[in-house]
Design a protein around this motif. Structure first.
Motif, PDB file in Angstrom:
ATOM      1  N   VAL A  35      30.122  77.230  53.557  1.00  0.00           N
ATOM      2  CA  VAL A  35      30.328  78.018  52.341  1.00  0.00           C
ATOM      3  C   VAL A  35      30.106  79.499  52.627  1.00  0.00           C
ATOM      4  CG1 VAL A  35      29.378  78.510  50.055  1.00  0.00           C
ATOM      5  CG2 VAL A  35      29.827  76.152  50.729  1.00  0.00           C
ATOM      6  N   ALA A  36      29.061  79.818  53.413  1.00  0.00           N
ATOM      7  CA  ALA A  36      28.769  81.206  53.745  1.00  0.00           C
ATOM      8  C   ALA A  36      29.893  81.831  54.561  1.00  0.00           C
ATOM      9  CB  ALA A  36      27.450  81.294  54.509  1.00  0.00           C
ATOM     10  N   GLU A  37      30.506  81.037  55.442  1.00  0.00           N
ATOM     11  CA  GLU A  37      31.543  81.556  56.327  1.00  0.00           C
ATOM     12  C   GLU A  37      32.920  81.593  55.673  1.00  0.00           C
ATOM     13  OE1 GLU A  37      31.356  79.038  59.730  1.00  0.00           O
ATOM     14  OE2 GLU A  37      29.538  79.973  60.536  1.00  0.00           O
ATOM     15  N   CYS A  38      33.242  80.568  54.878  1.00  0.00           N
ATOM     16  CA  CYS A  38      34.610  80.422  54.372  1.00  0.00           C
ATOM     17  C   CYS A  38      34.707  80.343  52.860  1.00  0.00           C
ATOM     18  CB  CYS A  38      35.262  79.169  54.984  1.00  0.00           C
ATOM     19  SG  CYS A  38      35.182  79.114  56.768  1.00  0.00           S
ATOM     20  N   GLY A  39      33.571  80.332  52.157  1.00  0.00           N
ATOM     21  CA  GLY A  39      33.601  80.168  50.715  1.00  0.00           C
ATOM     22  C   GLY A  39      33.579  78.703  50.337  1.00  0.00           C
ATOM     23  N   ALA A  40      33.331  78.462  49.051  1.00  0.00           N
ATOM     24  CA  ALA A  40      33.197  77.081  48.581  1.00  0.00           C
ATOM     25  C   ALA A  40      34.491  76.501  48.054  1.00  0.00           C
ATOM     26  CB  ALA A  40      32.132  77.012  47.482  1.00  0.00           C
ATOM     27  N   GLY A  41      35.496  77.353  47.845  1.00  0.00           N
ATOM     28  CA  GLY A  41      36.719  76.889  47.223  1.00  0.00           C
ATOM     29  C   GLY A  41      37.428  75.786  47.980  1.00  0.00           C
ATOM     30  N   ASP A  42      37.402  75.855  49.312  1.00  0.00           N
ATOM     31  CA  ASP A  42      38.115  74.877  50.138  1.00  0.00           C
ATOM     32  C   ASP A  42      37.170  73.913  50.843  1.00  0.00           C
ATOM     33  OD1 ASP A  42      40.632  76.010  49.512  1.00  0.00           O
ATOM     34  OD2 ASP A  42      40.334  77.558  51.039  1.00  0.00           O
ATOM     35  N   LEU A  43      35.943  73.810  50.359  1.00  0.00           N
ATOM     36  CA  LEU A  43      34.980  72.932  51.013  1.00  0.00           C
ATOM     37  C   LEU A  43      35.469  71.487  50.966  1.00  0.00           C
ATOM     38  CD1 LEU A  43      32.120  72.876  52.310  1.00  0.00           C
ATOM     39  CD2 LEU A  43      31.248  72.285  50.048  1.00  0.00           C
ATOM     40  N   SER A  44      35.540  70.876  52.136  1.00  0.00           N
ATOM     41  CA  SER A  44      36.021  69.495  52.249  1.00  0.00           C
ATOM     42  C   SER A  44      34.900  68.607  52.756  1.00  0.00           C
ATOM     43  CB  SER A  44      37.213  69.441  53.213  1.00  0.00           C
ATOM     44  OG  SER A  44      37.444  68.126  53.669  1.00  0.00           O
ATOM     45  N   LEU A  45      34.664  67.497  52.074  1.00  0.00           N
ATOM     46  CA  LEU A  45      33.622  66.582  52.513  1.00  0.00           C
ATOM     47  C   LEU A  45      33.951  65.979  53.863  1.00  0.00           C
ATOM     48  CD1 LEU A  45      32.607  66.958  49.598  1.00  0.00           C
ATOM     49  CD2 LEU A  45      32.019  64.544  49.577  1.00  0.00           C
TER      50      LEU A  45
END
Length: 202
Positions: A35-45
């Protein structure tokens, strides 16, 4: 799908097996880094599982879905916030007059939201269930208690909801982005709202 757990209330730890706790911590650390590196919008489990070197099923069983993982990421931040207003130094913590503590609490909640804006926006958008549970319940009880001290006889349960209503990520984001409000103006507005509530009900 496993039922999503609300963020914990202070004083209610959830025991885990040692291996489960290690896996949970590893997953959370990886997710926080992503999340810190790429943001939470595209977080994939699935991607979190690969990066954490655990099975995808482990992630889904432990957190249920992406919203469950986002809630877990907010867990430690919420615990620190609760500790600050329950036992930290005044005016947020005990020792200041109730009116000052109410304003300090609302301001600190704004800061918490701004520091984790993307996570709050996603959680609010995701519909995490009944808003009156988990951290909201703790915040509400705390505000209602302070209001009872500042305004004896007032409907503190309703007033606590009224003071918490404008402190949400989507409204604050719109106030800043669409209306050009500064954080200082938003905080001043909340302080004015709290003062008006206490003045009318005292």
């Amino acid at each position: 799908m496993r039922e999503r757990r609300p963020l914990p209330i202070v004083g209610q730890p959830q025991p885990e097996r040692a291996d489960a706790a290690r896996n949970r911590q590893k997953i959370i650390e990886v997710a926080a880094r992503m999340v810190a590196e790429c943001g939470a919008g595209d977080l994939s489990l699935d991607e979190v599982a690969r990066e954490a070197c655990v099975g995808v099923g482990t992630v889904y069983r432990r957190f249920g879905d992406r919203t469950g993982l986002l809630l877990a990421l907010m867990d430690e931040r919420e615990r620190r916030f609760q500790a600050a207003f329950l036992s930290g130094p005044p005016p947020l913590g005990p020792g200041a007059p109730p009116g000052e503590r109410i304003v300090a609490f609302l301001h600190a909640l704004v800061d918490l939201i701004l520091a984790n804006e993307v996570l709050f926006l996603l959680l609010e958008k995701g519909g995490t269930g009944n808003r009156l549970t988990g951290p909201y319940q703790v915040h509400h009880i705390h505000l209602a208690t302070l209001l009872a001290q500042a305004c004896p006889g007032a409907d503190t349960a309703y007033l606590a909801d009224a003071l918490l209503a404008p402190v949400n990520a989507h409204l604050i984001c719109a106030q800043r982005g669409e209306r050009g409000m500064t954080v200082e103006r938003i905080k001043a507005g909340l302080a004015g709202l709290a003062a008006a509530v206490m003045r009318v009900t005292s």
